[in-house]
Design a protein around this motif. Structure first.
Motif, PDB file in Angstrom:
ATOM      1  N   ILE A 131       0.841  -1.207   0.000  1.00 50.05           N
ATOM      2  CA  ILE A 131       0.000   0.000   0.000  1.00 50.05           C
ATOM      3  C   ILE A 131       0.874   1.255   0.000  1.00 50.05           C
ATOM      4  O   ILE A 131       0.686   2.173  -0.812  1.00 50.05           O
ATOM      5  CB  ILE A 131      -0.943   0.010   1.220  1.00 50.05           C
ATOM      6  CG1 ILE A 131      -2.039  -1.049   1.044  1.00 50.05           C
ATOM      7  CG2 ILE A 131      -1.582   1.391   1.400  1.00 50.05           C
ATOM      8  CD1 ILE A 131      -2.921  -1.205   2.264  1.00 50.05           C
ATOM      9  N   VAL A 132       1.830   1.312   0.924  1.00 51.61           N
ATOM     10  CA  VAL A 132       2.664   2.511   1.028  1.00 51.61           C
ATOM     11  C   VAL A 132       3.695   2.559  -0.097  1.00 51.61           C
ATOM     12  O   VAL A 132       4.006   3.626  -0.624  1.00 51.61           O
ATOM     13  CB  VAL A 132       3.370   2.544   2.400  1.00 51.61           C
ATOM     14  CG1 VAL A 132       4.166   3.838   2.545  1.00 51.61           C
ATOM     15  CG2 VAL A 132       2.348   2.456   3.507  1.00 51.61           C
ATOM     16  N   TYR A 133       4.191   1.400  -0.492  1.00 48.64           N
ATOM     17  CA  TYR A 133       5.189   1.373  -1.562  1.00 48.64           C
ATOM     18  C   TYR A 133       4.600   1.895  -2.869  1.00 48.64           C
ATOM     19  O   TYR A 133       5.272   2.616  -3.626  1.00 48.64           O
ATOM     20  CB  TYR A 133       5.718  -0.049  -1.744  1.00 48.64           C
ATOM     21  CG  TYR A 133       6.853  -0.141  -2.730  1.00 48.64           C
ATOM     22  CD1 TYR A 133       8.153   0.185  -2.358  1.00 48.64           C
ATOM     23  CD2 TYR A 133       6.634  -0.542  -4.041  1.00 48.64           C
ATOM     24  CE1 TYR A 133       9.206   0.107  -3.261  1.00 48.64           C
ATOM     25  CE2 TYR A 133       7.674  -0.622  -4.952  1.00 48.64           C
ATOM     26  CZ  TYR A 133       8.954  -0.297  -4.561  1.00 48.64           C
ATOM     27  OH  TYR A 133       9.988  -0.371  -5.458  1.00 48.64           O
ATOM     28  N   ILE A 134       3.349   1.525  -3.143  1.00 49.47           N
ATOM     29  CA  ILE A 134       2.686   2.013  -4.358  1.00 49.47           C
ATOM     30  C   ILE A 134       2.589   3.529  -4.342  1.00 49.47           C
ATOM     31  O   ILE A 134       2.880   4.204  -5.334  1.00 49.47           O
ATOM     32  CB  ILE A 134       1.291   1.374  -4.497  1.00 49.47           C
ATOM     33  CG1 ILE A 134       1.436  -0.112  -4.868  1.00 49.47           C
ATOM     34  CG2 ILE A 134       0.449   2.097  -5.532  1.00 49.47           C
ATOM     35  CD1 ILE A 134       0.128  -0.879  -4.825  1.00 49.47           C
ATOM     36  N   LEU A 135       2.180   4.096  -3.193  1.00 50.34           N
ATOM     37  CA  LEU A 135       2.089   5.555  -3.086  1.00 50.34           C
ATOM     38  C   LEU A 135       3.466   6.194  -3.221  1.00 50.34           C
ATOM     39  O   LEU A 135       3.634   7.243  -3.849  1.00 50.34           O
ATOM     40  CB  LEU A 135       1.465   5.942  -1.745  1.00 50.34           C
ATOM     41  CG  LEU A 135      -0.010   5.598  -1.545  1.00 50.34           C
ATOM     42  CD1 LEU A 135      -0.439   5.927  -0.120  1.00 50.34           C
ATOM     43  CD2 LEU A 135      -0.879   6.362  -2.547  1.00 50.34           C
ATOM     44  N   ASN A 136       4.448   5.556  -2.630  1.00 45.78           N
ATOM     45  CA  ASN A 136       5.800   6.114  -2.614  1.00 45.78           C
ATOM     46  C   ASN A 136       6.426   6.140  -4.007  1.00 45.78           C
ATOM     47  O   ASN A 136       7.172   7.054  -4.343  1.00 45.78           O
ATOM     48  CB  ASN A 136       6.672   5.292  -1.661  1.00 45.78           C
ATOM     49  CG  ASN A 136       7.842   6.091  -1.121  1.00 45.78           C
ATOM     50  OD1 ASN A 136       7.692   7.246  -0.744  1.00 45.78           O
ATOM     51  ND2 ASN A 136       9.004   5.476  -1.073  1.00 45.78           N
ATOM     52  N   GLU A 137       6.119   5.127  -4.820  1.00 49.57           N
ATOM     53  CA  GLU A 137       6.741   4.993  -6.128  1.00 49.57           C
ATOM     54  C   GLU A 137       5.880   5.517  -7.275  1.00 49.57           C
ATOM     55  O   GLU A 137       6.336   5.543  -8.416  1.00 49.57           O
ATOM     56  CB  GLU A 137       7.068   3.509  -6.384  1.00 49.57           C
ATOM     57  CG  GLU A 137       8.056   2.917  -5.397  1.00 49.57           C
ATOM     58  CD  GLU A 137       9.415   3.575  -5.491  1.00 49.57           C
ATOM     59  OE1 GLU A 137       9.862   3.845  -6.623  1.00 49.57           O
ATOM     60  OE2 GLU A 137      10.031   3.823  -4.434  1.00 49.57           O
TER      61      GLU A 137
END
Length: 203
Positions: free
Chosen positions: A91-97
């Motif tokens: 979830i956070v990795y998608i937002l981060n990248e």
């Protein structure tokens, strides 16, 4: 499971029959997700999710593995910690990248979010178990190590949840640091490669 469902209906064991129907329905969800959500889920993760649901509801509740094997509940909670940690990380990795989102978070923060996401969901599940026992008189919180209240069972569930979440959080942190090593890293890489639209990129 279909044969088991017929036997349960004949014996009028309605709660267990409902659980079997829930398992049968849940096993279809991973295959519908790509069509409904536009997300491609790697086959390994689909199989893991199906096996986890089957082990939890069908083997655990219907076949009473929770009573037969003292370690069954702990093993499933550890697995849940891993799976939920992976979900929290993604979830956070998608937002981060994502190229369309002006947001950059350090690997340590992403890992920390994944940990607390997993433990938080595990805590909500324990609250759900307590509510079901209190309202409907179930025994989702099992007696353990001589403690009939279920408190020991709940605390050990949360401990193994946290251990599973820790493993996945560290794995996610290593992935973001460029330390690509292990099967989980491969799953994350495949998920990212198959879903470029989630990252604001063209496939």
């Amino acid at each position: 499971m279909a044969a088991e469902l017929l036997l349960l209906l004949r014996a009028e064991r309605w709660m267990h029959a409902f659980l079997v129907v829930a398992v049968m329905a849940a096993t279809v969800v991973p295959f519908l997700a790509p069509k409904r959500l536009g997300v491609v889920i790697p086959a390994e993760l689909q199989i893991l999710a199906i096996l986890f649901i089957f082990a939890t509801l069908f083997l655990g509740e219907v076949r009473a593995y929770y009573e037969r094997l003292w370690w069954w509940d702990l093993a499933l909670h550890a697995t849940a910690g891993l799976l939920l940690g992976l979900v929290g990380f993604l979830i956070v990795y998608i937002l981060n990248e994502n190229d369309l989102v002006d947001l950059q978070m350090r690997p340590s923060f992403v890992a920390l979010f994944a940990f607390f996401f997993s433990v938080g969901i595990g805590t909500l599940w324990e609250i759900f178990e307590f509510a079901m026992d209190q309202i409907f008189g179930l025994t989702m919180q099992k007696p353990m190590l001589g403690d009939l209240s279920g408190l020991t069972d709940t605390m050990w569930d949360l401990i193994v949840d946290a251990l599973g979440a820790t493993v996945m959080s560290v794995t996610g942190w290593r992935y973001m640091k460029g330390i690509r090593n292990g099967r989980v890293d491969t799953w994350v890489s495949r998920f990212i490669a198959r879903n470029p639209q989630l990252f604001g990129r063209k496939g």
